[in-house]
Motif scaffolding. Structure first.
Motif, PDB file in Angstrom:
ATOM      1  N   ASP A 197       0.839  -1.183   0.000  1.00 36.33           N
ATOM      2  CA  ASP A 197       0.000   0.000   0.000  1.00 36.33           C
ATOM      3  C   ASP A 197       0.886   1.251   0.000  1.00 36.33           C
ATOM      4  O   ASP A 197       1.961   1.254   0.611  1.00 36.33           O
ATOM      5  N   PRO A 198       0.468   2.330  -0.684  1.00 38.25           N
ATOM      6  CA  PRO A 198       1.300   3.543  -0.702  1.00 38.25           C
ATOM      7  C   PRO A 198       1.649   4.068   0.680  1.00 38.25           C
ATOM      8  O   PRO A 198       2.731   4.636   0.869  1.00 38.25           O
ATOM      9  N   LEU A 199       0.765   3.889   1.660  1.00 40.89           N
ATOM     10  CA  LEU A 199       1.079   4.324   3.017  1.00 40.89           C
ATOM     11  C   LEU A 199       2.241   3.534   3.589  1.00 40.89           C
ATOM     12  O   LEU A 199       3.115   4.091   4.263  1.00 40.89           O
ATOM     13  N   GLN A 200       2.276   2.233   3.309  1.00 41.24           N
ATOM     14  CA  GLN A 200       3.384   1.410   3.777  1.00 41.24           C
ATOM     15  C   GLN A 200       4.695   1.853   3.123  1.00 41.24           C
ATOM     16  O   GLN A 200       5.743   1.919   3.780  1.00 41.24           O
ATOM     17  N   VAL A 201       4.624   2.186   1.850  1.00 39.40           N
ATOM     18  CA  VAL A 201       5.829   2.623   1.142  1.00 39.40           C
ATOM     19  C   VAL A 201       6.341   3.938   1.709  1.00 39.40           C
ATOM     20  O   VAL A 201       7.551   4.130   1.894  1.00 39.40           O
ATOM     21  N   SER A 202       5.427   4.873   2.004  1.00 40.07           N
ATOM     22  CA  SER A 202       5.852   6.169   2.547  1.00 40.07           C
ATOM     23  C   SER A 202       6.478   6.027   3.926  1.00 40.07           C
ATOM     24  O   SER A 202       7.335   6.827   4.306  1.00 40.07           O
ATOM     25  N   GLU A 203       6.070   5.027   4.705  1.00 40.62           N
ATOM     26  CA  GLU A 203       6.687   4.809   6.011  1.00 40.62           C
ATOM     27  C   GLU A 203       8.106   4.268   5.885  1.00 40.62           C
ATOM     28  O   GLU A 203       8.970   4.583   6.710  1.00 40.62           O
ATOM     29  N   ILE A 204       8.350   3.468   4.860  1.00 43.56           N
ATOM     30  CA  ILE A 204       9.685   2.903   4.665  1.00 43.56           C
ATOM     31  C   ILE A 204      10.599   3.896   3.963  1.00 43.56           C
ATOM     32  O   ILE A 204      11.761   4.088   4.340  1.00 43.56           O
ATOM     33  N   VAL A 205      10.076   4.551   2.952  1.00 47.20           N
ATOM     34  CA  VAL A 205      10.853   5.514   2.156  1.00 47.20           C
ATOM     35  C   VAL A 205      10.322   6.898   2.491  1.00 47.20           C
ATOM     36  O   VAL A 205       9.362   7.381   1.890  1.00 47.20           O
ATOM     37  N   ALA A 212       9.425   9.470  -5.387  1.00 46.56           N
ATOM     38  CA  ALA A 212       9.135   9.834  -6.774  1.00 46.56           C
ATOM     39  C   ALA A 212      10.021   9.044  -7.732  1.00 46.56           C
ATOM     40  O   ALA A 212       9.565   8.607  -8.802  1.00 46.56           O
ATOM     41  N   HIS A 213      11.284   8.865  -7.368  1.00 48.04           N
ATOM     42  CA  HIS A 213      12.194   8.077  -8.210  1.00 48.04           C
ATOM     43  C   HIS A 213      11.745   6.624  -8.254  1.00 48.04           C
ATOM     44  O   HIS A 213      11.826   5.959  -9.299  1.00 48.04           O
ATOM     45  N   LEU A 214      11.237   6.131  -7.139  1.00 47.67           N
ATOM     46  CA  LEU A 214      10.751   4.753  -7.080  1.00 47.67           C
ATOM     47  C   LEU A 214       9.531   4.574  -7.978  1.00 47.67           C
ATOM     48  O   LEU A 214       9.386   3.554  -8.665  1.00 47.67           O
ATOM     49  N   ASN A 215       8.652   5.553  -7.979  1.00 47.91           N
ATOM     50  CA  ASN A 215       7.426   5.446  -8.790  1.00 47.91           C
ATOM     51  C   ASN A 215       7.716   5.470 -10.282  1.00 47.91           C
ATOM     52  O   ASN A 215       6.869   5.044 -11.077  1.00 47.91           O
ATOM     53  N   ALA A 255      13.006  -2.066   2.429  1.00 41.75           N
ATOM     54  CA  ALA A 255      14.042  -1.267   3.094  1.00 41.75           C
ATOM     55  C   ALA A 255      15.435  -1.703   2.650  1.00 41.75           C
ATOM     56  O   ALA A 255      16.310  -0.863   2.405  1.00 41.75           O
ATOM     57  N   ARG A 256      15.642  -2.997   2.533  1.00 43.58           N
ATOM     58  CA  ARG A 256      16.951  -3.490   2.100  1.00 43.58           C
ATOM     59  C   ARG A 256      17.206  -3.126   0.630  1.00 43.58           C
ATOM     60  O   ARG A 256      18.314  -2.725   0.265  1.00 43.58           O
ATOM     61  N   ALA A 257      16.173  -3.236  -0.212  1.00 46.65           N
ATOM     62  CA  ALA A 257      16.352  -2.928  -1.632  1.00 46.65           C
ATOM     63  C   ALA A 257      16.624  -1.445  -1.857  1.00 46.65           C
ATOM     64  O   ALA A 257      17.449  -1.076  -2.698  1.00 46.65           O
ATOM     65  N   VAL A 258      15.952  -0.578  -1.095  1.00 50.15           N
ATOM     66  CA  VAL A 258      16.170   0.860  -1.244  1.00 50.15           C
ATOM     67  C   VAL A 258      17.574   1.233  -0.776  1.00 50.15           C
ATOM     68  O   VAL A 258      18.239   2.092  -1.375  1.00 50.15           O
ATOM     69  N   GLU A 259      18.041   0.606   0.280  1.00 50.03           N
ATOM     70  CA  GLU A 259      19.397   0.881   0.758  1.00 50.03           C
ATOM     71  C   GLU A 259      20.433   0.488  -0.298  1.00 50.03           C
ATOM     72  O   GLU A 259      21.405   1.213  -0.538  1.00 50.03           O
ATOM     73  N   THR A 263      23.017   3.105  -2.492  1.00 45.99           N
ATOM     74  CA  THR A 263      24.455   2.885  -2.650  1.00 45.99           C
ATOM     75  C   THR A 263      24.843   2.852  -4.122  1.00 45.99           C
ATOM     76  O   THR A 263      25.901   3.366  -4.512  1.00 45.99           O
ATOM     77  N   HIS A 264      23.986   2.244  -4.929  1.00 43.37           N
ATOM     78  CA  HIS A 264      24.284   2.154  -6.362  1.00 43.37           C
ATOM     79  C   HIS A 264      24.188   3.514  -7.040  1.00 43.37           C
ATOM     80  O   HIS A 264      25.089   3.901  -7.795  1.00 43.37           O
ATOM     81  N   ARG A 265      23.111   4.261  -6.796  1.00 44.85           N
ATOM     82  CA  ARG A 265      22.921   5.570  -7.414  1.00 44.85           C
ATOM     83  C   ARG A 265      21.883   6.346  -6.617  1.00 44.85           C
ATOM     84  O   ARG A 265      20.744   5.880  -6.490  1.00 44.85           O
ATOM     85  N   PRO A 266      22.231   7.502  -6.078  1.00 43.84           N
ATOM     86  CA  PRO A 266      21.239   8.281  -5.327  1.00 43.84           C
ATOM     87  C   PRO A 266      20.075   8.704  -6.224  1.00 43.84           C
ATOM     88  O   PRO A 266      20.212   8.801  -7.450  1.00 43.84           O
ATOM     89  N   ALA A 267      18.949   8.930  -5.605  1.00 40.77           N
ATOM     90  CA  ALA A 267      17.765   9.353  -6.351  1.00 40.77           C
ATOM     91  C   ALA A 267      17.982  10.738  -6.940  1.00 40.77           C
ATOM     92  O   ALA A 267      18.709  11.572  -6.386  1.00 40.77           O
TER      93      ALA A 267
END
Length: 354
Positions: A197-205, A212-215, A255-259, A263-267
């Motif tokens: 759910d978008p609310l869950q995503v906003s709590e993690i990111v 926005a980069h994720l979307n 959370a692990r994937a965003v981290e 590291t690979h490329r900042p948003a």
């Protein structure tokens, strides 16, 4: 060639561009080349039966070499179609030679994993399964008891509690499809976020620029029904994680994937606005003015007139409202009695040097 024929030499750059363009096929064109329906082509891509490459627009392309490889296989296109053939509950039960009721129980228990779904006109979910997987399940001797004998007591207890793992198994399989096509860490993170759910995503990111980069890479499941309709809400419930343990697992994975993506490329972030600094205006110093006569006391001009609140001339006329006054005697001031001189107040003013 006749002498009237005019030939034009094609520049090498044009030839190279045309050749490069012809080596890649859009999904629709590739489906026609492979004699597949678009839904069959998309499923074949998701299953890894057809290899694709990403393009600059974010979609996928198929190379000419991949088309030729598939067309050179034995029993083309029937063999390729059979590998992506899907069946519903009725045809699936016939394939496994069981009743439709037993087939549904096995699917609810998670033993049969759906590969797709759609909503019929009655807003009923129709689950689709790969015919080849159902045939393999039925042919496995380990599953003979599940097909021909009463279900074990533990499985019956789960059915009595209302367990139904079809939606969850579809989400897990769909996530695998998305991860298979992800070529970038942000795409892999977006694949996990697509099931939350978008609310869950906003709590993690928490960073809005990262969200926005994720979307940008987040792929939405195929639409079912008009947005906001009951069918759309039902499809959204199927495509979004519901079980608490499933949500916790996806949150940790996101959370692990965003981290890893950070590291690979900042948003991407907007460039800071540059506000030019203009030098402060120079302070011009003016010479100090000597105190002069107050303006409200009037100015004396060369004609001998003093402009106070009205006018006073050497003839002895003075009027505060700008009108000549009536004097008792011609040529005399009303108070001083001296012709051609102002009254006592003006005498004091003149006496002070004004």
């Amino acid at each position: 060639m006749s002498g009237d024929t005019i030939t034009h030499e094609v520049p090498p750059a044009v030839t190279a561009t045309a050749g490069k363009r012809d080596t890649l096929f859009t999904p629709s064109r590739a489906a026609r080349e492979l004699a597949l329906r678009r839904s069959e082509f998309d499923l074949a891509v998701s299953l890894g039966r057809i290899r694709t490459l990403p393009d600059e627009g974010g979609s996928r392309r198929v190379t000419r070499a991949e088309i030729e490889r598939l067309r050179s296989e034995e029993d083309f296109p029937e063999a390729l179609r059979e590998r992506v053939r899907t069946v519903g509950t009725g045809d699936g039960a016939k394939t496994m030679e069981v009743t439709a009721a037993r087939f549904t129980r096995l699917a609810r228990l998670g033993l049969l994993v759906p590969v797709a779904f759609y909503l019929n006109r009655y807003r009923t979910v129709v689950w689709l399964y790969l015919a080849g997987e159902l045939g393999e399940f039925a042919a496995d001797p380990k599953n003979a008891a599940l097909l021909n004998r009463p279900l074990p007591e533990g499985l019956r207890d789960q059915l009595d509690t209302g367990v139904d793992l079809r939606s969850r198994n579809w989400r897990g399989r769909h996530l695998g499809f998305l991860l298979r096509q992800a070529d970038d860490p942000w795409e892999r993170a977006a694949a996990v976020a697509s099931l939350l759910d978008p609310l869950q995503v906003s709590e993690i990111v928490g960073d809005p620029y990262e969200r926005a980069h994720l979307n940008r890479f987040r792929l939405r499941p195929p639409a079912h029904g008009t947005p906001g309709s009951p069918a759309a809400h039902l499809a959204e419930r199927i495509t979004t994680a519901q079980d608490p343990d499933e949500i916790d697992w996806l949150r940790a994975d996101l959370a692990r994937a965003v981290e890893e993506a950070r590291t690979h490329r900042p948003a991407t972030r907007p460039a800071p606005r540059h506000i030019p600094r203009h030098p402060a205006p120079a302070q011009h110093t003016h010479p100090t003015k000597k105190p002069g006569r107050p303006k409200h006391l009037g100015q004396l001009d060369l004609a001998g007139r003093l402009d106070l609140a009205g006018q006073f001339d050497l003839a002895g006329q003075f009027d505060h409202a700008g009108q000549p006054e009536q004097t008792t005697r011609p040529g005399r001031s009303r108070r001083s009695g001296h012709p051609g001189r102002p009254h006592g107040l003006l005498s004091r003013l003149f006496g002070r040097g004004i």
